[in-house]
Motif scaffolding. Structure first.
Motif: not given
Length: 263
Positions: A65-79, A49-63
């Motif tokens: 590339q778009l890459g994949g993103m995963t995250a865990e919510t730290v603070h849900a501002s929008g909600a 959700q827009t505005g959330n503070l998350v712990r994000a992890r990005w990974s890709a085979r090559l720099s």
């Protein structure tokens, strides 16, 4: 290629069946795009959700590339702001400005820190947002312009060099002008609210509106104009809300249309 860091969710666009293209802002790595699998699903939407503070992890085979993103919510501002229209409009505008103007993968730690602090305070204290957040938002917008290389020169009068009675800004040069020296050019100048130069002041809705007109003019012309993009709709809606509070008609600088071009 991978990194893991605190990040602010700036936007999430549905992609394919249940996934989303997400844009996040980090202090160390800047603005990053990634594919969040399941990001638009019932389980994934609250995280992205827009505005959330998350712990994000990005990974890709090559720099590159778009890459994949995963995250865990730290603070849900929008909600926290669903029942608070003006603070929610502030959040949407701030995120849209950062998303649309910052170059991808270029660190801007001051922008990240300022935005993180603003979003946290707005979401934790919506009444403070209504009463006093607008000066902070305008100052953050001016910081954004400065970080992008379009900073205003508000230290002294462009027509005399003095530092007293600064009340106007040239829409062409971005330099301050004292009230005494504005003279015949006054009608062509942008008002400079006192709270911009004096952070201890909060001003009135009319002052907030003038501040949005000031930063909005240069955001539209420089930060977004240089990239051939319009000012974000979320920013225009926020200006319209403040205009209603101030009981004035939105000027061109706030809406980003037909701004004056002085000689």
């Amino acid at each position: 290629m991978e990194w893991e860091a605190p990040a602010l969710v700036l936007s999430a666009t549905p992609y394919g069946e249940g996934s989303a293209i997400v844009h996040v802002l980090t202090g160390e790595y800047g603005l990053y795009h990634g594919l969040a699998r399941g990001g638009s699903s019932r389980r994934g939407r609250p995280v992205w959700q827009t505005g959330n503070l998350v712990r994000a992890r990005w990974s890709a085979r090559l720099s590159e590339q778009l890459g994949g993103m995963t995250a865990e919510t730290v603070h849900a501002s929008g909600a926290r702001l669903l029942d608070h229209p003006l603070p929610l409009a502030m959040l949407a505008s701030l995120c849209a400005l950062a998303d649309g103007s910052l170059p991808e993968r270029e660190p801007h730690p001051a922008i990240f820190q300022g935005l993180t602090s603003l979003l946290a305070r707005i979401s934790l204290d919506p009444q403070w947002a209504v009463d006093a957040a607008m000066p902070e938002i305008v100052r953050w917008e001016l910081l954004l312009l400065s970080e992008l290389g379009f900073g205003l020169d508000l230290g002294q009068c462009a027509l005399g060099g003095g530092q007293d009675d600064l009340a106007w800004v040239s829409p062409r040069t971005g330099r301050a002008v004292s009230d005494a020296r504005a003279g015949e050019w006054r009608a062509r100048l942008l008002p400079l609210p006192a709270f911009v130069l004096h952070p201890e002041q909060t001003g009135t809705p009319g002052d907030w509106y003038d501040g949005l007109c000031l930063s909005g003019h240069f955001l539209r012309r420089d930060a977004f104009g240089q990239r051939h993009r319009p000012l974000p709709e979320a920013r225009i809606r926020l200006a319209d809300r403040i205009a209603r509070l101030a009981d004035v008609v939105p000027p061109d600088e706030a809406t980003g249309e037909n701004s004056p071009q002085p000689d």
